[in-house]
Design a protein around this motif. Structure first.
Motif, PDB file in Angstrom:
ATOM      1  N   LYS A   1       0.824  -1.216   0.000  1.00 15.77           N
ATOM      2  CA  LYS A   1       0.000   0.000   0.000  1.00 15.77           C
ATOM      3  C   LYS A   1       0.859   1.266   0.000  1.00 15.77           C
ATOM      4  CE  LYS A   1      -3.704  -0.394   2.350  1.00 15.77           C
ATOM      5  NZ  LYS A   1      -4.581  -0.571   3.498  1.00 15.77           N
ATOM      6  N   GLY A   2       0.632   2.112  -1.003  1.00 16.17           N
ATOM      7  CA  GLY A   2       1.330   3.389  -1.093  1.00 16.17           C
ATOM      8  C   GLY A   2       2.767   3.306  -1.587  1.00 16.17           C
ATOM      9  N   LYS A   3       3.217   2.108  -1.970  1.00 12.60           N
ATOM     10  CA  LYS A   3       4.585   1.940  -2.467  1.00 12.60           C
ATOM     11  C   LYS A   3       4.548   1.671  -3.976  1.00 12.60           C
ATOM     12  CE  LYS A   3       6.425   0.172   1.855  1.00 12.60           C
ATOM     13  NZ  LYS A   3       5.905  -0.900   2.661  1.00 12.60           N
TER      14      LYS A   3
ATOM     15  N   GLN B   1      -0.142  -3.201  -7.018  1.00  7.67           N
ATOM     16  CA  GLN B   1      -1.168  -3.193  -5.970  1.00  7.67           C
ATOM     17  C   GLN B   1      -2.242  -4.262  -6.212  1.00  7.67           C
ATOM     18  OE1 GLN B   1      -0.957  -0.640  -3.304  1.00  7.67           O
ATOM     19  NE2 GLN B   1       1.056  -0.587  -4.267  1.00  7.67           N
TER      20      GLN B   1
END
Length: 191
Positions: free
Chosen positions: A40-42, A46
């Motif tokens: 998440k968020g990297k 996803q």
């Protein structure tokens, strides 16, 4: 008629529950959630991740390409473990991050670019945890090998020198997911 409809709905709900239970036995929900939170968020894919459950017998499906968005298995396959991971007269395995151990390593990997090597197409693996941080140095890669079967069997899969090896057909299927991805896919090997 109402009784038939009720019976039909009951059978469907029971079979769905059984399928989910079987999936969680081979691919624990906690491991999936761990990877969902990790990506998440990297700058990682996803939508999909790869899981290897080394607790499962090597002749059975224990490699999974998993749809993180829809919570379903997209691919399952046989995968090898390292010859050094075998403990004589035991069903248990041991793991190492040490060069020359011929053992599989546990943890999260970033699946990097593909290349053509002595086993054909292969994918470099960058170990992201302390238990697999030497993957690049050890040349641990995802590749295929002819001795890995496509179907489950009571026979164990052949052994590697520490690499996760798939059948040629299984690697080709995985390659479609990896090659289409704009971001690196995470592979999580656990025990």
């Amino acid at each position: 008629m109402e009784k038939l409809i009720f019976l039909f709905l009951f059978i469907i709900s029971c079979s769905k529950g059984e399928t989910q239970e079987n999936i969680s036995g081979i691919l624990p929900e906690a491991k999936v959630l761990e990877i969902k939170n990790f990506v998440k968020g990297k700058n990682y894919n996803q939508d999909i991740a790869v899981f290897i459950n080394f607790k499962t017998y090597s002749g059975k499906y224990r490699y999974f390409v998993y749809d993180l968005k829809n919570n379903k298995i997209l691919q399952k396959a046989i995968v090898s473990h390292g010859s050094g991971s075998v403990i004589k007269n035991s069903k248990d395995l041991k793991f190492s991050n040490i060069e020359g151990s011929y053992q599989s390593s546990l943890g999260k990997y970033e699946i990097l670019n593909s290349y053509n090597g002595k086993f054909g197409k292969a994918y470099r693996l960058n170990g992201l945890d302390s238990g697999n941080s030497n993957a690049m140095q050890r040349a641990i890669v995802l590749h295929s090998f002819g001795c890995i079967p496509d179907q489950e069997s009571s026979d164990p899969a052949c052994l590697s020198l520490g690499c996760p090896m798939l059948s040629t057909k299984a690697l080709a299927q995985t390659a479609r997911y990896l090659d289409e991805s704009k971001y690196p896919v995470i592979m999580y090997a656990f025990y």
